[in-house]
Design a protein around this motif. Sequence first.
Motif, mmCIF file in Angstrom:
data_model
loop_
_atom_site.group_PDB
_atom_site.id
_atom_site.type_symbol
_atom_site.label_atom_id
_atom_site.label_comp_id
_atom_site.label_asym_id
_atom_site.label_seq_id
_atom_site.Cartn_x
_atom_site.Cartn_y
_atom_site.Cartn_z
ATOM 1 N N ASN A 220 55.472 11.202 33.888
ATOM 2 C CA ASN A 220 54.829 11.072 35.193
ATOM 3 C C ASN A 220 53.609 11.982 35.216
ATOM 4 O O ASN A 220 53.745 13.205 35.124
ATOM 5 C CB ASN A 220 55.807 11.456 36.303
ATOM 6 N N PRO A 221 52.414 11.410 35.304
ATOM 7 C CA PRO A 221 51.220 12.251 35.423
ATOM 8 C C PRO A 221 51.124 12.807 36.834
ATOM 9 O O PRO A 221 51.280 12.082 37.815
ATOM 10 C CB PRO A 221 50.074 11.283 35.112
ATOM 11 N N ILE A 222 50.857 14.086 36.943
ATOM 12 C CA ILE A 222 50.849 14.766 38.237
ATOM 13 C C ILE A 222 49.507 15.462 38.444
ATOM 14 O O ILE A 222 49.081 16.273 37.622
ATOM 15 C CB ILE A 222 51.988 15.804 38.302
ATOM 16 N N GLY A 223 48.866 15.124 39.551
ATOM 17 C CA GLY A 223 47.600 15.768 39.879
ATOM 18 C C GLY A 223 47.685 16.657 41.101
ATOM 19 O O GLY A 223 46.748 17.401 41.395
ATOM 20 N N GLY A 224 48.819 16.601 41.796
ATOM 21 C CA GLY A 224 48.980 17.376 43.016
ATOM 22 C C GLY A 224 49.652 18.710 42.768
ATOM 23 O O GLY A 224 50.882 18.795 42.713
ATOM 24 N N PHE A 225 48.863 19.755 42.594
ATOM 25 C CA PHE A 225 49.396 21.102 42.382
ATOM 26 C C PHE A 225 48.303 22.113 42.701
ATOM 27 O O PHE A 225 47.140 21.755 42.874
ATOM 28 C CB PHE A 225 49.894 21.287 40.944
ATOM 29 N N GLU A 226 48.682 23.371 42.785
ATOM 30 C CA GLU A 226 47.722 24.429 43.109
ATOM 31 C C GLU A 226 46.988 24.845 41.833
ATOM 32 O O GLU A 226 47.487 25.639 41.034
ATOM 33 C CB GLU A 226 48.445 25.631 43.732
ATOM 34 N N GLU A 227 45.806 24.312 41.654
ATOM 35 C CA GLU A 227 45.073 24.499 40.395
ATOM 36 C C GLU A 227 44.759 25.956 40.100
ATOM 37 O O GLU A 227 44.768 26.375 38.938
ATOM 38 C CB GLU A 227 43.772 23.683 40.419
ATOM 39 N N ASP A 228 44.440 26.715 41.127
ATOM 40 C CA ASP A 228 44.004 28.088 40.893
ATOM 41 C C ASP A 228 45.159 29.076 40.779
ATOM 42 O O ASP A 228 44.937 30.268 40.567
ATOM 43 C CB ASP A 228 43.054 28.536 42.003
ATOM 44 N N GLN A 229 46.418 28.594 40.885
ATOM 45 C CA GLN A 229 47.557 29.500 40.856
ATOM 46 C C GLN A 229 48.600 29.170 39.793
ATOM 47 O O GLN A 229 49.274 30.068 39.289
ATOM 48 C CB GLN A 229 48.253 29.515 42.228
ATOM 49 N N ILE A 230 48.732 27.892 39.461
ATOM 50 C CA ILE A 230 49.845 27.499 38.598
ATOM 51 C C ILE A 230 49.728 28.101 37.205
ATOM 52 O O ILE A 230 50.723 28.546 36.623
ATOM 53 C CB ILE A 230 49.982 25.959 38.542
ATOM 54 N N GLY A 231 48.532 28.146 36.654
ATOM 55 C CA GLY A 231 48.361 28.734 35.330
ATOM 56 C C GLY A 231 48.594 30.227 35.321
ATOM 57 O O GLY A 231 49.214 30.771 34.402
ATOM 58 N N GLU A 232 48.098 30.886 36.355
ATOM 59 C CA GLU A 232 48.273 32.334 36.461
ATOM 60 C C GLU A 232 49.748 32.714 36.452
ATOM 61 O O GLU A 232 50.123 33.772 35.933
ATOM 62 C CB GLU A 232 47.609 32.851 37.738
ATOM 63 N N ALA A 233 50.602 31.829 37.007
ATOM 64 C CA ALA A 233 52.042 32.118 37.097
ATOM 65 C C ALA A 233 52.693 32.209 35.728
ATOM 66 O O ALA A 233 53.736 32.854 35.570
ATOM 67 C CB ALA A 233 52.739 31.051 37.936
ATOM 68 N N ILE A 234 52.081 31.583 34.723
ATOM 69 C CA ILE A 234 52.679 31.590 33.377
ATOM 70 C C ILE A 234 51.747 32.201 32.332
ATOM 71 O O ILE A 234 51.928 32.001 31.130
ATOM 72 C CB ILE A 234 53.105 30.166 32.939
ATOM 73 N N GLY A 235 50.740 32.934 32.801
ATOM 74 C CA GLY A 235 49.919 33.695 31.863
ATOM 75 C C GLY A 235 48.644 33.035 31.392
ATOM 76 O O GLY A 235 48.028 33.502 30.432
ATOM 77 N N TYR A 236 48.213 31.964 32.050
ATOM 78 C CA TYR A 236 46.952 31.312 31.700
ATOM 79 C C TYR A 236 45.908 31.672 32.758
ATOM 80 O O TYR A 236 45.979 31.199 33.890
ATOM 81 C CB TYR A 236 47.114 29.788 31.632
ATOM 82 N N SER A 237 44.959 32.497 32.392
ATOM 83 C CA SER A 237 43.953 32.950 33.345
ATOM 84 C C SER A 237 43.077 31.787 33.807
ATOM 85 O O SER A 237 42.516 31.045 32.994
ATOM 86 C CB SER A 237 43.070 34.024 32.703
ATOM 87 N N TYR A 238 42.934 31.666 35.133
ATOM 88 C CA TYR A 238 42.120 30.588 35.697
ATOM 89 C C TYR A 238 40.648 30.771 35.350
ATOM 90 O O TYR A 238 39.882 29.808 35.374
ATOM 91 C CB TYR A 238 42.307 30.544 37.215
ATOM 92 N N ASP A 239 40.252 31.981 35.013
ATOM 93 C CA ASP A 239 38.862 32.215 34.628
ATOM 94 C C ASP A 239 38.487 31.428 33.381
ATOM 95 O O ASP A 239 37.338 31.023 33.221
ATOM 96 C CB ASP A 239 38.619 33.704 34.379
#
Length: 206
Positions: free
Chosen positions: A155-174
């Motif tokens: 299931n492809p998912i586009g609905g999520f918090e782009e600026d926060q989800i990566g940060e939660a697992i160690g991927y810097s949004y920068d």
Amino acid sequence: MAELDDVIVNRRSVKEFDPDYKIPHEEMDEMMEKVVEAPSSINMQPWRFAVVESDEAKEKIRPYVRFNTPQNDTSSAMIIVFGDLECYKEGEYIYNEAVNHGHMPAEVRDQTLPFAVESYKQLTREEMDSIIRVDCGLAAMQLMLIAKEYGYDTNPIGGFEEDQIGEAIGYSYDRYEPMLIVAIGKKAKEPHTSFRMPVDKVVNYL
């Protein structure tokens, strides 16, 4: 393995998976080896895949997937497809390996690589985003078709918090921009079919 026609026609978006099924890492790696054969602009391969499969990691991203918690809670994994805004930093490695494997003459590398890297460095975030979004979309579609070939659903998912989800697992949004999530696993029930417009509504021969 399923035939290509079956893979394309029978791929459906699944919202609920068997929560007890986990995909072996060996099989996931085998699928991903095929996924990364996708094309990308000047072969910079900007995709980075976070395979979120543990209960702990899923709990970390759960607050940021909005209304897609059923997929997060039941899938074998939520594969977050990130675009690396600094993918050009791998350019030297990619082009050197292309030469080493006989895919490219050294003189072509020497002419192309400096121009490619400098061009990418000068792009704004918005300009870079438009490039890597296309590249990551190609890889994500390839992932979904390959998964179906291996007997999995997605299931492809586009609905999520782009600026926060990566940060939660160690991927810097920068640097790492999440493009989409592909939930993957064994379907728990048959998904709904959907209507596709006929070809003559969407294709125009000129």
